[in-house]
Design an enzyme around this catalytic site. Structure first.
Site, PDB file in Angstrom:
ATOM      1  N   ASP A   7      -5.167  -5.383  -2.321  1.00 32.46           N
ATOM      2  CA  ASP A   7      -5.998  -4.427  -3.058  1.00 32.46           C
ATOM      3  C   ASP A   7      -5.277  -4.092  -4.362  1.00 32.46           C
ATOM      4  O   ASP A   7      -4.216  -3.465  -4.349  1.00 32.46           O
ATOM      5  CB  ASP A   7      -6.185  -3.161  -2.191  1.00 32.46           C
ATOM      6  N   TRP A  13      -4.859   4.560   0.937  1.00 33.50           N
ATOM      7  CA  TRP A  13      -5.903   3.518   0.906  1.00 33.50           C
ATOM      8  C   TRP A  13      -5.578   2.349   1.836  1.00 33.50           C
ATOM      9  O   TRP A  13      -6.471   1.777   2.451  1.00 33.50           O
ATOM     10  CB  TRP A  13      -6.151   3.036  -0.528  1.00 33.50           C
ATOM     11  N   LYS A  35     -10.923   2.098 -12.565  1.00 32.84           N
ATOM     12  CA  LYS A  35      -9.664   2.608 -13.110  1.00 32.84           C
ATOM     13  C   LYS A  35      -9.330   1.935 -14.437  1.00 32.84           C
ATOM     14  O   LYS A  35      -9.146   2.603 -15.433  1.00 32.84           O
ATOM     15  CB  LYS A  35      -8.541   2.412 -12.099  1.00 32.84           C
TER      16      LYS A  35
HETATM   17  C1  LIG Z   1      -5.932   1.501  -4.418  1.00 32.23           C
HETATM   18  C2  LIG Z   1      -7.308   1.994  -4.058  1.00 32.23           C
HETATM   19  N1  LIG Z   1      -8.015   1.341  -3.117  1.00 32.23           N
HETATM   20  C3  LIG Z   1      -9.240   1.752  -2.750  1.00 32.23           C
HETATM   21  C4  LIG Z   1      -9.845   2.860  -3.319  1.00 32.23           C
HETATM   22  C5  LIG Z   1     -11.223   3.258  -2.882  1.00 32.23           C
HETATM   23  O1  LIG Z   1     -12.136   2.923  -3.859  1.00 32.23           O
HETATM   24  P1  LIG Z   1     -13.694   3.206  -3.715  1.00 32.23           P
HETATM   25  O2  LIG Z   1     -13.882   4.668  -3.950  1.00 32.23           O
HETATM   26  O3  LIG Z   1     -14.289   2.351  -4.783  1.00 32.23           O
HETATM   27  O4  LIG Z   1     -14.129   2.801  -2.363  1.00 32.23           O
HETATM   28  C6  LIG Z   1      -9.144   3.567  -4.307  1.00 32.23           C
HETATM   29  C7  LIG Z   1      -9.773   4.738  -4.945  1.00 32.23           C
HETATM   30  O5  LIG Z   1      -9.244   5.461  -5.726  1.00 32.23           O
HETATM   31  C8  LIG Z   1      -7.842   3.134  -4.671  1.00 32.23           C
HETATM   32  O6  LIG Z   1      -7.119   3.797  -5.588  1.00 32.23           O
END
Ligand SMILES: Cc1ncc(COP(=O)(O)O)c(C=O)c1O
Length: 364
Positions: free
Chosen positions: A171, A101, A195
């Site tokens: 994040d 991510w 989550k």
């Molecule tokens: C740490 C983290 N950041 C970003 C995301 C992306 O999230 P989204 O699907 O809401 O764009 C995730 C998805 O699992 C994640 O675990």
């Protein structure tokens, strides 16, 4: 009581008491004869939901007054574009690469400017958190970016990186409200709620107020400016009302348990049951390096892909849901978010023990 234990990385398990309370109110919220889903986002009834949710979030996270709390859409991934579009003045930024991510955010930011990799653990498939005490940050950098808990790899920062006075953006999607954190160590925290907090479809951003400015990159759409949402108190357009309502209920549940300090205690207790077992098993091994282990996502594997697949199949047949690891890592991953009861972790470990004792021939 549910019969299954859901170890999904997200959307993920929610507290049963919250789901039950939402079900009880489904047809008639506070005597309105309407479901929360049916209530106008401009009504006093909804205003009190969003106000209370924000106030409770501020209370449990101890968010200082000079931070704005925004309820946004577009998933966590839209933030990967909004962050550079709103914060890049010099078209320079530093990214710490600790997983899938963070790398996605980095790749997105590269479209807007010159991005330096301040630290990375890509050399060992992101199985650890690199030392971030003395980062090589570019002088004109607009911000430093990190992802605190790496959902796919099962790692988490234990210390806040030294951003050397630069804006620090974090994040926190997969560790949101899992333990206390010092909000003022960061300039922006953001995370998807799917989550630890609510159904998918809502992102919460906590931003130091002076960073929210009219001055954004040319061409930034109105909906992608933080100023748009802060000016209208997250009601510029129709927000995901039901999600905000569930976030409110989940935070009240956390408060009822004793807040984030207690949450951390419970999460540590759950994670140690699983990690202790992994450290003593001859069949299963933890993937993440010990000092970098996450409390939320536990990654592990056996010696072979065939045995991993046999375990996932047998586990699924025994009410252990979504235990397969992400394809980038393989093996297994148990996401043990706030709402996973300790019984779920004990059930998983008991099953792993039986599987190990059977030599991988469980049920055969
Ligand atoms: C740490 C983290 N950041 C970003 C995301 C992306 O999230 P989204 O699907 O809401 O764009 C995730 C998805 O699992 C994640 O675990």
């Amino acid at each position: 009581m549910r019969k299954t234990f859901n170890f999904s990385a997200g959307p993920a398990v929610l507290p049963e008491v919250v789901l039950q309370a939402a079900a009880d109110e489904m047809m008639n919220y506070k005597g309105s004869d309407m479901s929360v889903m049916e209530i106008s986002h401009r009504s006093a009834l909804f205003q009190s939901i969003i106000d209370e949710t924000e106030a409770d979030l501020r209370e449990v996270m101890n968010i200082p007054d000079d931070y704005e709390v925004l309820f946004l859409q577009g998933g966590t991934s839209l933030q990967f574009s909004m962050i550079p579009m709103n914060f890049m003045r010099n078209r320079k930024a530093d990214y710490i690469l600790t997983g899938y991510w963070a790398k996605k955010a980095y790749n997105e930011a590269k479209q807007y400017g010159q991005i330096n990799i301040a630290a990375s653990s890509e050399d060992k498939n992101y199985s650890y958190i690199p030392d971030c005490s003395d980062l090589d940050i570019s002088r004109e950098s607009d911000y430093v970016y990190m992802c605190e808990n790496n959902t796919i790899y099962g790692t988490k920062f234990k210390d806040c990186p030294n951003s050397k006075g630069k804006i620090l953006v974090n994040d926190i999607s997969s560790c949101f409200l899992s333990e206390p954190m010092n909000v003022s160590d960061y300039d922006m925290l953001f995370g998807g709620v799917q989550k630890n907090l609510a159904p998918a479809g809502l992102v919460i951003a906590i931003i130091r107020k002076p960073l929210i400015s009219e001055t954004v990159m040319q061409g930034t759409p109105t909906m992608m400016r933080y100023k748009t949402h802060s000016d209208k108190k997250s009601l510029y357009n129709t927000p995901p009302t039901y999600n905000i309502y569930i976030v409110g209920k989940v935070i009240k549940w956390i408060k009822s348990l004793g807040g984030l300090k207690k949450m951390k205690e419970l999460n540590e207790r759950k994670a140690s049951i699983l990690y202790d077992y992994l450290d003593n098993s001859t069949m299963f091994h933890g993937v993440a390096e010990k000092e970098s282990r996450s409390l939320m996502n536990v990654t592990f594997r056996t010696e072979s892909e065939e045995l991993d697949a046999a375990f996932v199949k047998a586990a699924t047949e025994n009410n252990i849901i979504s235990i397969k690891g992400h394809r980038a890592v393989g093996g297994m991953r148990a996401s043990i978010y706030n709402a996973m009861p300790i019984e779920g972790v004990r059930y998983l470990v008991d099953f792993m023990r039986e599987f190990e004792q059977s030599g991988g021939n469980y049920g055969k």
